[in-house]
Scaffold this motif. Structure first.
Motif, PDB file in Angstrom:
ATOM      1  N   THR A 189     -77.063  40.321 -80.356  1.00 47.93           N
ATOM      2  CA  THR A 189     -77.553  39.337 -81.316  1.00 47.93           C
ATOM      3  C   THR A 189     -76.403  38.390 -81.624  1.00 47.93           C
ATOM      4  OG1 THR A 189     -79.112  40.911 -82.255  1.00 47.93           O
ATOM      5  CG2 THR A 189     -78.582  38.994 -83.588  1.00 47.93           C
ATOM      6  N   ILE A 190     -76.686  37.113 -81.488  1.00 51.96           N
ATOM      7  CA  ILE A 190     -75.623  36.107 -81.608  1.00 51.96           C
ATOM      8  C   ILE A 190     -76.200  34.814 -82.182  1.00 51.96           C
ATOM      9  CG2 ILE A 190     -75.835  35.174 -79.275  1.00 51.96           C
ATOM     10  CD1 ILE A 190     -72.539  35.895 -79.521  1.00 51.96           C
ATOM     11  N   ARG A 191     -75.349  33.939 -82.647  1.00 50.19           N
ATOM     12  CA  ARG A 191     -75.743  32.715 -83.333  1.00 50.19           C
ATOM     13  C   ARG A 191     -76.652  31.818 -82.501  1.00 50.19           C
ATOM     14  NH1 ARG A 191     -71.056  30.972 -83.360  1.00 50.19           N
ATOM     15  NH2 ARG A 191     -71.230  29.367 -81.789  1.00 50.19           N
ATOM     16  N   ASP A 192     -76.242  31.496 -81.270  1.00 52.09           N
ATOM     17  CA  ASP A 192     -76.995  30.567 -80.436  1.00 52.09           C
ATOM     18  C   ASP A 192     -76.527  30.683 -78.992  1.00 52.09           C
ATOM     19  OD1 ASP A 192     -74.517  29.212 -80.375  1.00 52.09           O
ATOM     20  OD2 ASP A 192     -75.134  27.771 -81.897  1.00 52.09           O
ATOM     21  N   LEU A 193     -77.054  29.841 -78.107  1.00 50.49           N
ATOM     22  CA  LEU A 193     -76.692  29.898 -76.690  1.00 50.49           C
ATOM     23  C   LEU A 193     -75.207  29.629 -76.459  1.00 50.49           C
ATOM     24  CD1 LEU A 193     -79.743  28.204 -74.953  1.00 50.49           C
ATOM     25  CD2 LEU A 193     -79.071  30.597 -74.861  1.00 50.49           C
ATOM     26  N   ASP A 194     -74.661  28.678 -77.202  1.00 48.07           N
ATOM     27  CA  ASP A 194     -73.218  28.413 -77.074  1.00 48.07           C
ATOM     28  C   ASP A 194     -72.409  29.639 -77.482  1.00 48.07           C
ATOM     29  OD1 ASP A 194     -73.581  25.804 -76.146  1.00 48.07           O
ATOM     30  OD2 ASP A 194     -73.460  24.939 -78.165  1.00 48.07           O
ATOM     31  N   GLY A 195     -72.856  30.301 -78.537  1.00 48.09           N
ATOM     32  CA  GLY A 195     -72.187  31.519 -78.984  1.00 48.09           C
ATOM     33  C   GLY A 195     -72.272  32.612 -77.936  1.00 48.09           C
ATOM     34  N   TYR A 196     -73.432  32.722 -77.280  1.00 47.37           N
ATOM     35  CA  TYR A 196     -73.568  33.719 -76.220  1.00 47.37           C
ATOM     36  C   TYR A 196     -72.655  33.394 -75.049  1.00 47.37           C
ATOM     37  CZ  TYR A 196     -75.117  36.707 -72.536  1.00 47.37           C
ATOM     38  OH  TYR A 196     -75.109  37.631 -71.530  1.00 47.37           O
ATOM     39  N   TYR A 197     -72.593  32.138 -74.683  1.00 54.78           N
ATOM     40  CA  TYR A 197     -71.714  31.734 -73.581  1.00 54.78           C
ATOM     41  C   TYR A 197     -70.268  32.135 -73.892  1.00 54.78           C
ATOM     42  CZ  TYR A 197     -69.013  28.850 -70.399  1.00 54.78           C
ATOM     43  OH  TYR A 197     -68.111  28.426 -69.462  1.00 54.78           O
ATOM     44  N   ASP A 198     -69.811  31.824 -75.106  1.00 49.16           N
ATOM     45  CA  ASP A 198     -68.436  32.189 -75.510  1.00 49.16           C
ATOM     46  C   ASP A 198     -68.248  33.705 -75.491  1.00 49.16           C
ATOM     47  OD1 ASP A 198     -67.795  29.517 -75.857  1.00 49.16           O
ATOM     48  OD2 ASP A 198     -68.137  29.567 -78.035  1.00 49.16           O
ATOM     49  N   PHE A 199     -69.236  34.437 -76.002  1.00 52.38           N
ATOM     50  CA  PHE A 199     -69.164  35.894 -76.031  1.00 52.38           C
ATOM     51  C   PHE A 199     -69.091  36.456 -74.619  1.00 52.38           C
ATOM     52  CE2 PHE A 199     -71.573  39.856 -75.597  1.00 52.38           C
ATOM     53  CZ  PHE A 199     -70.793  40.708 -76.370  1.00 52.38           C
ATOM     54  N   ALA A 200     -69.990  35.999 -73.758  1.00 46.53           N
ATOM     55  CA  ALA A 200     -70.033  36.509 -72.381  1.00 46.53           C
ATOM     56  C   ALA A 200     -68.737  36.197 -71.643  1.00 46.53           C
ATOM     57  CB  ALA A 200     -71.233  35.914 -71.639  1.00 46.53           C
ATOM     58  N   LYS A 201     -68.215  35.009 -71.841  1.00 46.74           N
ATOM     59  CA  LYS A 201     -67.002  34.585 -71.141  1.00 46.74           C
ATOM     60  C   LYS A 201     -65.758  35.288 -71.681  1.00 46.74           C
ATOM     61  CE  LYS A 201     -65.211  30.574 -72.012  1.00 46.74           C
ATOM     62  NZ  LYS A 201     -64.928  29.164 -72.184  1.00 46.74           N
ATOM     63  N   SER A 202     -65.615  35.330 -72.995  1.00 42.62           N
ATOM     64  CA  SER A 202     -64.362  35.836 -73.578  1.00 42.62           C
ATOM     65  C   SER A 202     -64.344  37.348 -73.773  1.00 42.62           C
ATOM     66  CB  SER A 202     -64.068  35.138 -74.911  1.00 42.62           C
ATOM     67  OG  SER A 202     -65.045  35.492 -75.866  1.00 42.62           O
ATOM     68  N   LYS A 203     -65.497  37.960 -73.899  1.00 41.86           N
ATOM     69  CA  LYS A 203     -65.504  39.401 -74.156  1.00 41.86           C
ATOM     70  C   LYS A 203     -66.016  40.209 -72.967  1.00 41.86           C
ATOM     71  CE  LYS A 203     -65.530  39.091 -79.156  1.00 41.86           C
ATOM     72  NZ  LYS A 203     -66.214  39.416 -80.397  1.00 41.86           N
ATOM     73  N   ILE A 204     -67.251  39.978 -72.548  1.00 38.44           N
ATOM     74  CA  ILE A 204     -67.823  40.799 -71.476  1.00 38.44           C
ATOM     75  C   ILE A 204     -67.123  40.527 -70.145  1.00 38.44           C
ATOM     76  CG2 ILE A 204     -69.904  41.317 -70.122  1.00 38.44           C
ATOM     77  CD1 ILE A 204     -69.996  42.477 -72.917  1.00 38.44           C
ATOM     78  N   ALA A 205     -67.057  39.278 -69.741  1.00 34.80           N
ATOM     79  CA  ALA A 205     -66.479  38.940 -68.432  1.00 34.80           C
ATOM     80  C   ALA A 205     -64.986  39.240 -68.362  1.00 34.80           C
ATOM     81  CB  ALA A 205     -66.737  37.471 -68.096  1.00 34.80           C
ATOM     82  N   SER A 206     -64.332  39.338 -69.513  1.00 38.40           N
ATOM     83  CA  SER A 206     -62.891  39.610 -69.501  1.00 38.40           C
ATOM     84  C   SER A 206     -62.578  41.103 -69.373  1.00 38.40           C
ATOM     85  CB  SER A 206     -62.243  39.055 -70.772  1.00 38.40           C
ATOM     86  OG  SER A 206     -62.663  39.799 -71.901  1.00 38.40           O
ATOM     87  N   LEU A 207     -63.597  41.954 -69.474  1.00 40.29           N
ATOM     88  CA  LEU A 207     -63.371  43.386 -69.325  1.00 40.29           C
ATOM     89  C   LEU A 207     -63.070  43.718 -67.865  1.00 40.29           C
ATOM     90  CD1 LEU A 207     -66.242  44.830 -71.555  1.00 40.29           C
ATOM     91  CD2 LEU A 207     -63.817  44.676 -72.114  1.00 40.29           C
ATOM     92  N   PRO A 208     -62.219  44.703 -67.631  1.00 39.76           N
ATOM     93  CA  PRO A 208     -61.935  45.086 -66.249  1.00 39.76           C
ATOM     94  C   PRO A 208     -63.153  45.730 -65.590  1.00 39.76           C
ATOM     95  CG  PRO A 208     -60.889  46.612 -67.786  1.00 39.76           C
ATOM     96  CD  PRO A 208     -61.495  45.513 -68.608  1.00 39.76           C
ATOM     97  N   ASN A 209     -63.262  45.571 -64.285  1.00 42.22           N
ATOM     98  CA  ASN A 209     -64.265  46.268 -63.482  1.00 42.22           C
ATOM     99  C   ASN A 209     -65.687  45.733 -63.641  1.00 42.22           C
ATOM    100  OD1 ASN A 209     -64.858  48.293 -61.537  1.00 42.22           O
ATOM    101  ND2 ASN A 209     -65.593  49.640 -63.147  1.00 42.22           N
ATOM    102  N   ILE A 210     -65.862  44.533 -64.217  1.00 45.63           N
ATOM    103  CA  ILE A 210     -67.199  43.963 -64.352  1.00 45.63           C
ATOM    104  C   ILE A 210     -67.634  43.417 -62.995  1.00 45.63           C
ATOM    105  CG2 ILE A 210     -68.580  42.114 -65.398  1.00 45.63           C
ATOM    106  CD1 ILE A 210     -67.927  44.377 -67.322  1.00 45.63           C
ATOM    107  N   GLY A 211     -68.780  43.872 -62.533  1.00 49.82           N
ATOM    108  CA  GLY A 211     -69.303  43.407 -61.254  1.00 49.82           C
ATOM    109  C   GLY A 211     -70.252  42.242 -61.431  1.00 49.82           C
ATOM    110  N   ALA A 212     -71.252  42.418 -62.305  1.00 50.68           N
ATOM    111  CA  ALA A 212     -72.240  41.368 -62.529  1.00 50.68           C
ATOM    112  C   ALA A 212     -72.844  41.510 -63.915  1.00 50.68           C
ATOM    113  CB  ALA A 212     -73.334  41.441 -61.477  1.00 50.68           C
ATOM    114  N   VAL A 213     -73.245  40.375 -64.471  1.00 50.12           N
ATOM    115  CA  VAL A 213     -73.952  40.342 -65.749  1.00 50.12           C
ATOM    116  C   VAL A 213     -75.162  39.431 -65.566  1.00 50.12           C
ATOM    117  CG1 VAL A 213     -73.844  39.742 -68.193  1.00 50.12           C
ATOM    118  CG2 VAL A 213     -71.804  40.641 -67.049  1.00 50.12           C
ATOM    119  N   LYS A 214     -76.339  39.971 -65.846  1.00 44.94           N
ATOM    120  CA  LYS A 214     -77.557  39.162 -65.816  1.00 44.94           C
ATOM    121  C   LYS A 214     -78.188  39.272 -67.189  1.00 44.94           C
ATOM    122  CE  LYS A 214     -78.383  39.322 -60.947  1.00 44.94           C
ATOM    123  NZ  LYS A 214     -79.350  39.360 -59.864  1.00 44.94           N
ATOM    124  N   SER A 215     -78.619  38.130 -67.708  1.00 41.38           N
ATOM    125  CA  SER A 215     -79.113  38.112 -69.077  1.00 41.38           C
ATOM    126  C   SER A 215     -80.530  37.588 -69.174  1.00 41.38           C
ATOM    127  CB  SER A 215     -78.190  37.253 -69.945  1.00 41.38           C
ATOM    128  OG  SER A 215     -76.892  37.801 -69.946  1.00 41.38           O
TER     129      SER A 215
END
Length: 154
Positions: free
Chosen positions: A112-138
């Motif tokens: 749950t997040i503020r808006d699409l821009d917030g999700y983009y920032d979250f996905a880029k800075s938090k999820i995608a920055s984790l080690p060993n991430i192969g793919a994220v589909k939303s």
């Protein structure tokens, strides 16, 4: 830990509908006295059947937000790497729920997040920055057709 009987299940059904229902009211509904109902509730809490009492908020009244379901796969599914991912994800306040799943993906996150821009920032800075991430589909929730917090006690 005792097995649930029909009275325990009835108490849990009542408390799931309204956690503020007091033992006296529950006892009246079940044709019992207050003390045994109160003792059962305390036992259900102690044994972990009741994990917590919470307030369910009307998120539409609080402010704008979107819900996103993200399917995450890791590059390698080694146990310690999965554990590291789970520990990290639990730190993210935006992640409301996290499930380990079988199939094409390893995890399903409810975000749950503020808006699409917030999700983009979250996905880029938090999820995608984790080690060993192969793919994220939303998938983005357009309309909430059903959201029930009551576990079906069979």
């Amino acid at each position: 830990m005792e097995k649930l009987d029909n009275i325990d299940r009835d108490i849990l059904r009542i408390l799931q509908k309204d956690a503020k229902t007091v033992a006296t009211v529950i006892a009246d509904q079940l044709g019992m006295t207050k003390t045994p109902v109160y003792e059962r509730i305390k036992r259900l809490e102690k044994e972990g059947y009741i994990k917590n009492y919470i307030a369910i908020l009307d998120t539409k009244k609080i402010g704008e937000s979107i819900t996103v379901f993200s399917f995450v796969s890791l590059e390698a599914q080694k146990g310690h790497l999965m554990d590291e991912f789970l520990l990290k994800v639990q730190e993210f306040k935006e992640v409301m729920e996290c499930y380990v799943v079988g199939g094409e993906f390893d995890f399903l996150l409810k975000i749950t997040i503020r808006d699409l821009d917030g999700y983009y920032d979250f996905a880029k800075s938090k999820i995608a920055s984790l080690p060993n991430i192969g793919a994220v589909k939303s998938a983005f929730v357009l309309n909430e057709a059903k959201n029930d917090y009551q576990y079906p006690l069979l």
